[in-house]
Scaffold this active site. Sequence first.
Site, PDB file in Angstrom:
ATOM      1  N   GLU A 118       0.853  -1.195   0.000  1.00  0.00           N
ATOM      2  CA  GLU A 118       0.000   0.000   0.000  1.00  0.00           C
ATOM      3  C   GLU A 118       0.882   1.236   0.000  1.00  0.00           C
ATOM      4  O   GLU A 118       2.079   1.152   0.293  1.00  0.00           O
ATOM      5  CB  GLU A 118      -0.925   0.015   1.229  1.00  0.00           C
ATOM      6  N   ARG A 280      -1.823  10.100   2.023  1.00  0.00           N
ATOM      7  CA  ARG A 280      -3.270  10.305   1.912  1.00  0.00           C
ATOM      8  C   ARG A 280      -3.684  11.767   1.933  1.00  0.00           C
ATOM      9  O   ARG A 280      -4.578  12.179   1.207  1.00  0.00           O
ATOM     10  CB  ARG A 280      -3.963   9.617   3.078  1.00  0.00           C
ATOM     11  N   ARG A 373      -1.772   8.980   9.806  1.00  0.00           N
ATOM     12  CA  ARG A 373      -1.626   7.530  10.005  1.00  0.00           C
ATOM     13  C   ARG A 373      -1.208   6.838   8.716  1.00  0.00           C
ATOM     14  O   ARG A 373      -1.764   7.084   7.643  1.00  0.00           O
ATOM     15  CB  ARG A 373      -2.961   6.950  10.468  1.00  0.00           C
TER      16      ARG A 373
HETATM   17  C1  SIN Z   1      -8.095   1.554   2.745  1.00  0.00           C
HETATM   18  O1  SIN Z   1      -8.168   0.372   2.467  1.00  0.00           O
HETATM   19  O2  SIN Z   1      -7.874   2.413   1.918  1.00  0.00           O
HETATM   20  C2  SIN Z   1      -8.297   1.958   4.169  1.00  0.00           C
HETATM   21  C3  SIN Z   1      -7.316   1.291   5.030  1.00  0.00           C
HETATM   22  C4  SIN Z   1      -6.944   2.148   6.170  1.00  0.00           C
HETATM   23  O3  SIN Z   1      -7.552   3.200   6.351  1.00  0.00           O
HETATM   24  O4  SIN Z   1      -5.998   1.784   6.872  1.00  0.00           O
END
Ligand code: SIN
Length: 517
Positions: A118, A280, A373
């Site tokens: 991710e 993010r 986060r």
């Molecule tokens: C997501 O899957 O984008 C959310 C996961 C998260 O907020 O940790």
Amino acid sequence: MEYEIKRFQADAAIIGGGVAGLSAALGLKNKRVIVLTKSEFGRGGSTPIAQGGIACAMGKDDTPELHAVDTMIAGDGLSIKGCVDVLTREGPARIRELIEVGAQFDRTPDGELSFGREAAHSRRRILHAHGDSTGAEVQRALTEAVRRAENIQVIENCYVVDIIRRDGRVIGVYGIINGTSTIIEVASPAVVLACGGIGRIYQYTTNPVESVGDALAIAARAGAVLSDVEFVQFHPTALNTTVDPLPLLTEALRGEGAVLLADNKRFMVDLHKDAELAPRDVVARGIWAQQQKGLPVFLDARCVGEKFPEKFPTVYSFCQQAGLDPVKDLLPVSPAAHYHMGGVRVDESGRTTCLGLWACGECCATGVHGANRLASNSLLEGLVFGARVSQDIVEQIDWTKPTVIRDGDYSPVMQRTFAGPDEEADASLLRKTMWDDVGLVRCEASMTHALSVLDELSAKKPKSLMLRNMIDAARIITTAALDRKESRGGHYRSDYPEHDAQTSHHPFVFTGNGPWC
Ligand code: SIN
């Protein structure tokens, strides 16, 4: 109002039935535990709807140190190294325990745990269950384990009103069963706040109905110190529909190559070297800026192809409900309030500044997340610090002394738990005000306006506990955001757009005395 009071005695009372609360409950093996959940046990709250996985340094090329470095970078100067190390070092053992109690994570064809990648993670370290249903699997496994545990009693549909204290220490909690005049009183030397975040104080959110800031409000009224509360994470890609909460389009889609388009062009490539996989807050503000220009923004996830329903069953079903086929269609997106980095200040054992009160999960500020986060760190935080809370309770409490609640230790004051039709307009006004004035981009004028709206709402003396807590949580967040005169992580001020090196290592500690609603 005539109340019927039902009295209970426990060694520990845990408010909240998600990953953090249940991890704490399961750690208290030989103690009498009462878990109070605001809705149906196992169903409400954020854990069961968490799509993203659990980050954990268990892969062959990974280490807790590398995971810690990524977490610290995401935290934008405010993560606390000691707590981050605890998270990343203890995470693998907690995941193994979770697997032992029955959680099933996705595996490779040869049976090894499968790790996804991710944004902002330098390694493939994200565990998933059934593609994008990780939280549901974690909740299922923990709920079943709690049901098997004879020392744990669950009281559902109980909205906790306040902590009960005497002589400077916590002696229990009381709540009200939704829609009734039945008071639940639990005498307990240890109380754990594990009741989630604040997303519902914003008009657009991915959070469930339970996330109205109860823990912030309860802790503040009890005089506990709060920290980093101005840092709210807005997820960049919620499906832009009219439903509430907005369905989440997991970041894993962008990990698979999905891109963001406005006016048919990718705009993130001009804003950050990592484009759609930038932090993010950067992606969320990038989308917001396009929306401010009047341009709708779309996620193009067609690269996932025919395997979409199998790989992302939850997202696929959300899209279908909105009349969209993600294999063929562009998906309209909007940022939405998603996670609260700040909360009730705790140490590495989950202890708050109130004697007898612990906190874990999204409602607390361990210092792990700092100003922002790292994706998929929150389920892990609930597991790790929930377990630590239980260990600390066992060690700290003097088990030889009984805990007794006497007449006069508290007086039931609630008329209602959730907002009724007469208060829905006020709740909507609060949520719109927070979105417009204390959202992705804030400034002194907008936040001053928000505070005046909150004053008007509290002057109306809300009847429902929910609205009262929403007003308190909104006021706490706005006051802290006004005080932080810089931009960092999830907190962006148009009047102070730069980092201020002076404040970089001084998390804001909120010790306000109210007025509480
Ligand atoms: C997501 O899957 O984008 C959310 C996961 C998260 O907020 O940790």
